[in-house]
Write a protein that holds these residues in place. Sequence first.
Motif, PDB file in Angstrom:
ATOM      1  N   ARG A  73       0.790  -1.531  -0.104  1.00  0.00           N
ATOM      2  CA  ARG A  73       0.081  -0.111   0.066  1.00  0.00           C
ATOM      3  C   ARG A  73       1.003   1.336  -0.003  1.00  0.00           C
ATOM      4  O   ARG A  73       0.571   2.060  -0.668  1.00  0.00           O
ATOM      5  CB  ARG A  73      -0.783   0.130   1.323  1.00  0.00           C
ATOM      6  N   THR A  74       2.083   1.242   0.868  1.00  0.00           N
ATOM      7  CA  THR A  74       2.971   2.445   0.864  1.00  0.00           C
ATOM      8  C   THR A  74       3.594   2.658  -0.339  1.00  0.00           C
ATOM      9  O   THR A  74       3.480   3.668  -0.951  1.00  0.00           O
ATOM     10  CB  THR A  74       3.825   2.302   1.868  1.00  0.00           C
ATOM     11  N   ALA A  88       2.333   1.706  -3.542  1.00  0.00           N
ATOM     12  CA  ALA A  88       1.616   2.048  -4.401  1.00  0.00           C
ATOM     13  C   ALA A  88       1.164   3.749  -4.136  1.00  0.00           C
ATOM     14  O   ALA A  88       0.820   4.406  -5.149  1.00  0.00           O
ATOM     15  CB  ALA A  88       0.042   1.521  -4.240  1.00  0.00           C
ATOM     16  N   ARG A  89       1.024   4.180  -2.836  1.00  0.00           N
ATOM     17  CA  ARG A  89       0.774   5.449  -2.511  1.00  0.00           C
ATOM     18  C   ARG A  89       1.939   6.651  -2.988  1.00  0.00           C
ATOM     19  O   ARG A  89       1.825   7.675  -3.286  1.00  0.00           O
ATOM     20  CB  ARG A  89       0.470   5.847  -1.057  1.00  0.00           C
ATOM     21  N   THR A  90       3.209   5.897  -2.623  1.00  0.00           N
ATOM     22  CA  THR A  90       4.218   6.912  -2.936  1.00  0.00           C
ATOM     23  C   THR A  90       4.996   6.622  -3.962  1.00  0.00           C
ATOM     24  O   THR A  90       5.922   7.498  -4.243  1.00  0.00           O
ATOM     25  CB  THR A  90       5.336   6.886  -1.765  1.00  0.00           C
ATOM     26  N   THR A 115       5.174   9.579  -6.744  1.00  0.00           N
ATOM     27  CA  THR A 115       6.248  10.645  -6.154  1.00  0.00           C
ATOM     28  C   THR A 115       7.494  10.328  -6.190  1.00  0.00           C
ATOM     29  O   THR A 115       8.257  11.054  -6.723  1.00  0.00           O
ATOM     30  CB  THR A 115       5.736  10.934  -4.511  1.00  0.00           C
TER      31      THR A 115
END
Length: 66
Positions: free
Chosen positions: A42-43, A45-47, A50
């Motif tokens: 999940r991390t 996918a989120r970052t 960026t």
Amino acid sequence: MAKVNIGLDAELVVEVMVLAGIGSPQDAIEAVVRDYVARGHRTEARTGLTDRNLREVDAKPQDPQG
């Protein structure tokens, strides 16, 4: 799926069992490991976007300074 046998401190395993509300030591540790891996995904996918954008900015040639 392949199995791996490891040794863990009994107090640690019991604490995981109590916190997870799972009666089996094997199932409790497996649940913690699966949660850890899922959290990592999940991390990522989120970052991920960026991080990719930051890498592109760092890769661009910079103007001479000075």
